[in-house]
Structure formats: structure tokens, C-alpha cells
Design a protein around this motif. Structure first.
Motif, mmCIF file in Angstrom:
data_model
loop_
_atom_site.group_PDB
_atom_site.id
_atom_site.type_symbol
_atom_site.label_atom_id
_atom_site.label_comp_id
_atom_site.label_asym_id
_atom_site.label_seq_id
_atom_site.Cartn_x
_atom_site.Cartn_y
_atom_site.Cartn_z
ATOM 1 N N TYR A 84 49.377 31.998 29.491
ATOM 2 C CA TYR A 84 49.537 30.580 29.139
ATOM 3 C C TYR A 84 50.155 30.424 27.752
ATOM 4 O O TYR A 84 51.056 29.607 27.546
ATOM 5 N N ASP A 85 49.687 31.229 26.817
ATOM 6 C CA ASP A 85 50.197 31.142 25.445
ATOM 7 C C ASP A 85 51.644 31.600 25.319
ATOM 8 O O ASP A 85 52.285 31.352 24.296
ATOM 9 N N ARG A 86 52.157 32.252 26.352
ATOM 10 C CA ARG A 86 53.562 32.666 26.381
ATOM 11 C C ARG A 86 54.425 31.664 27.149
ATOM 12 O O ARG A 86 55.597 31.904 27.391
ATOM 13 N N GLY A 87 53.803 30.542 27.559
ATOM 14 C CA GLY A 87 54.544 29.502 28.268
ATOM 15 C C GLY A 87 54.670 29.723 29.763
ATOM 16 O O GLY A 87 55.409 28.996 30.436
ATOM 17 N N MET A 88 53.947 30.701 30.286
ATOM 18 C CA MET A 88 53.988 30.960 31.722
ATOM 19 C C MET A 88 53.085 29.973 32.464
ATOM 20 O O MET A 88 52.153 29.414 31.881
ATOM 21 N N TYR A 89 53.376 29.777 33.738
ATOM 22 C CA TYR A 89 52.448 29.070 34.613
ATOM 23 C C TYR A 89 51.385 30.062 35.057
ATOM 24 O O TYR A 89 51.667 31.240 35.292
ATOM 25 N N VAL A 90 50.155 29.580 35.162
ATOM 26 C CA VAL A 90 49.026 30.429 35.540
ATOM 27 C C VAL A 90 48.249 29.730 36.655
ATOM 28 O O VAL A 90 47.933 28.544 36.545
ATOM 29 N N VAL A 91 47.947 30.482 37.704
ATOM 30 C CA VAL A 91 47.121 29.978 38.797
ATOM 31 C C VAL A 91 45.840 30.805 38.817
ATOM 32 O O VAL A 91 45.894 32.044 38.912
ATOM 33 N N ILE A 92 44.695 30.134 38.673
ATOM 34 C CA ILE A 92 43.410 30.827 38.832
ATOM 35 C C ILE A 92 42.678 30.186 39.996
ATOM 36 O O ILE A 92 42.907 29.031 40.346
ATOM 37 N N ASN A 93 41.787 30.967 40.581
ATOM 38 C CA ASN A 93 41.044 30.461 41.724
ATOM 39 C C ASN A 93 39.620 31.003 41.731
ATOM 40 O O ASN A 93 39.191 31.682 40.809
ATOM 41 N N MET A 94 38.924 30.659 42.788
ATOM 42 C CA MET A 94 37.640 31.271 43.102
ATOM 43 C C MET A 94 37.958 32.161 44.296
ATOM 44 O O MET A 94 38.282 31.668 45.372
ATOM 45 N N HIS A 95 37.909 33.461 44.089
ATOM 46 C CA HIS A 95 38.498 34.391 45.041
ATOM 47 C C HIS A 95 37.471 35.387 45.568
ATOM 48 O O HIS A 95 36.923 36.172 44.797
ATOM 49 N N GLY A 96 37.215 35.344 46.849
ATOM 50 C CA GLY A 96 36.382 36.354 47.474
ATOM 51 C C GLY A 96 34.891 36.146 47.343
ATOM 52 O O GLY A 96 34.118 37.017 47.735
ATOM 53 N N ASP A 97 34.441 35.014 46.828
ATOM 54 C CA ASP A 97 33.005 34.754 46.731
ATOM 55 C C ASP A 97 32.404 34.428 48.101
ATOM 56 O O ASP A 97 31.214 34.184 48.206
ATOM 57 N N GLY A 98 33.231 34.431 49.132
ATOM 58 C CA GLY A 98 32.766 34.106 50.480
ATOM 59 C C GLY A 98 32.878 35.235 51.479
ATOM 60 O O GLY A 98 32.854 34.990 52.676
ATOM 61 N N TYR A 99 32.995 36.454 51.019
ATOM 62 C CA TYR A 99 33.018 37.595 51.939
ATOM 63 C C TYR A 99 31.589 38.008 52.269
ATOM 64 O O TYR A 99 30.830 38.371 51.367
ATOM 65 N N LYS A 100 31.243 37.978 53.518
ATOM 66 C CA LYS A 100 29.886 38.366 53.917
ATOM 67 C C LYS A 100 29.586 39.820 53.588
ATOM 68 O O LYS A 100 28.433 40.194 53.434
ATOM 69 N N THR A 101 30.601 40.645 53.473
ATOM 70 C CA THR A 101 30.411 42.073 53.221
ATOM 71 C C THR A 101 30.367 42.428 51.734
ATOM 72 O O THR A 101 30.191 43.589 51.390
ATOM 73 N N VAL A 102 30.498 41.446 50.853
ATOM 74 C CA VAL A 102 30.490 41.706 49.411
ATOM 75 C C VAL A 102 29.148 41.260 48.835
ATOM 76 O O VAL A 102 28.729 40.112 49.033
ATOM 77 N N ASP A 103 28.468 42.162 48.135
ATOM 78 C CA ASP A 103 27.214 41.799 47.471
ATOM 79 C C ASP A 103 27.456 40.625 46.539
ATOM 80 O O ASP A 103 28.452 40.587 45.823
ATOM 81 N N GLY A 104 26.548 39.671 46.534
ATOM 82 C CA GLY A 104 26.650 38.520 45.651
ATOM 83 C C GLY A 104 27.438 37.361 46.218
ATOM 84 O O GLY A 104 27.514 36.304 45.591
ATOM 85 N N SER A 105 28.012 37.538 47.406
ATOM 86 C CA SER A 105 28.762 36.424 48.010
ATOM 87 C C SER A 105 27.823 35.276 48.316
ATOM 88 O O SER A 105 26.682 35.474 48.725
ATOM 89 N N TRP A 106 28.325 34.098 48.140
ATOM 90 C CA TRP A 106 27.501 32.906 48.336
ATOM 91 C C TRP A 106 28.286 31.758 48.971
ATOM 92 O O TRP A 106 27.713 30.857 49.555
ATOM 93 N N LEU A 107 29.591 31.764 48.860
ATOM 94 C CA LEU A 107 30.430 30.667 49.365
ATOM 95 C C LEU A 107 30.754 30.948 50.839
ATOM 96 O O LEU A 107 31.895 31.088 51.234
ATOM 97 N N ILE A 108 29.704 31.031 51.636
ATOM 98 C CA ILE A 108 29.804 31.433 53.038
ATOM 99 C C ILE A 108 29.989 30.181 53.896
ATOM 100 O O ILE A 108 29.103 29.330 53.976
ATOM 101 N N CYS A 109 31.151 30.071 54.516
ATOM 102 C CA CYS A 109 31.524 28.814 55.178
ATOM 103 C C CYS A 109 30.688 28.484 56.401
ATOM 104 O O CYS A 109 30.612 27.320 56.779
ATOM 105 N N ASP A 110 30.031 29.467 57.015
ATOM 106 C CA ASP A 110 29.216 29.131 58.181
ATOM 107 C C ASP A 110 27.721 29.360 57.931
ATOM 108 O O ASP A 110 26.932 29.441 58.858
ATOM 109 N N ALA A 111 27.328 29.440 56.653
ATOM 110 C CA ALA A 111 25.908 29.566 56.318
ATOM 111 C C ALA A 111 25.184 28.268 56.634
ATOM 112 O O ALA A 111 25.778 27.184 56.640
ATOM 113 N N SER A 112 23.893 28.372 56.876
ATOM 114 C CA SER A 112 23.131 27.185 57.279
ATOM 115 C C SER A 112 22.853 26.225 56.126
ATOM 116 O O SER A 112 22.773 25.023 56.340
#
Length: 165
Positions: A84-112
């Protein structure tokens, strides 16, 4: 106009979304620590935009505050600022917090318990948005990526509904 101005983009994959035992750690998947020199070399190669996938996983504390670990959020900002400080465009996201196979995942789209997930999601993004509130349109926030029901192909109807809500 912004999309046109973004030009060619480069993805900083397997760094800030890398994790071990549910904790994001940029070297967990054997990538080197991100440096200003790396970002400068990407820009010198002709890239105007960088996408930085970010996992939060267990760096988000318990409810009701769901506080993101300040050291992790500081590191995310430091890497964003390299570009950003170099004038570039930057895209950040929330990435992979919904994988059922990853420890700590919580953004599970079909959770109850979607109400808890929505509260955590809202609180996390409030913190991220507050952290970056003084940045201009060179910083783009992507709400989520790679959040799915564990199947490849067409998502289930509950996932469609929950992600859309």
C-alpha cells in the motif's frame, strides 16, 4: 475505473493463510517471511496489485468480543503496508476459515449454529475495517474466500442461504 487501474495482479499465496494446528503462521507451509524487498520485487516486475489471502482461525478469541490477536492483526497490516505504501492496490480477505479439515475453522457454511458464526464474522470484520478505516480505495476488502461445505462442485442450498445471509 479502479479495476482498470489495478492492472496486473500477483497473489501472495500460502503465506498469511498458512496455518499450523489452527493458528495462522506465515512460515507454516515453508514459505519465507514476507518482506518489503519481496513486495518491491513484485512491483518492479510490473504488478500493480497484490492479493493477500489471510486466515484468522484461532487468532480470534472467544465471544462475545471475538477479539483478533493484536500481534496477528499488526502483522497483517505490516504486510498490507509493504504494498500500500508503494502505491499498489491490495486485496485482503478472510481466507480458509471455513475448511472443515483445518483446525480452528469456524466459518462453516452448513453448521447448525449460524447465529454464533454470524456474530463472530461481524465482529471480526468490524475489527479489520476499523484497523484499515483510514486507507483509501487502494485497499480492497474481500469478505470471504474458500469457505464451503467440504464438497467441490455446486454448494448445497443451506450453504447458499447461509453465505448470502
Amino acid at each position: 475505473q479502479i479495476v482498470e487501474d489495478m492492472g496486473a495482479g500477483w497473489n501472495l499465496g500460502n503465506s498469511l493463510e498458512a496455518n499450523s494446528n489452527g493458528y495462522p503462521s506465515e512460515t507454516a507451509w515453508n514459505n519465507p517471511t514476507v518482506t518489503q524487498a519481496l513486495i518491491d520485487s513484485v512491483q518492479a516486475a510490473g504488478f500493480d496489485t497484490i492479493r493477500i489471502p489471510v486466515s484468522y482461525l484461532n487468532h480470534i478469541g472467544p465471544g462475545p468480543d471475538y477479539t483478533i490477536d493484536s500481534a496477528w492483526l499488526n502483522r497483517v497490516q505490516e504486510v498490507v503496508d509493504y504494498a500500500y505504501d508503494r502505491g499498489m492496490y491490495v486485496v485482503i480477505n478472510m481466507h480458509g476459515d471455513g475448511y472443515k479439515t483445518v483446525d480452528g475453522s469456524w466459518l462453516i457454511c452448513d453448521a447448525s449454529d449460524q447465529s454464533t458464526i454470524e456474530a463472530k464474522y461481524q465482529r471480526a470484520w468490524q475489527q479489520i475495517a476499523s484497523r484499515f478505516q483510514d486507507y483509501d480505495d487502494h485497499l480492497i476488502l474481500e469478505s470471504m474466500n474458500e469457505e464451503f461445505d467440504g464438497q467441490f462442485g455446486d454448494p448445497t442450498q443451506p450453504c447458499y442461504s447461509n453465505i448470502n445471509s
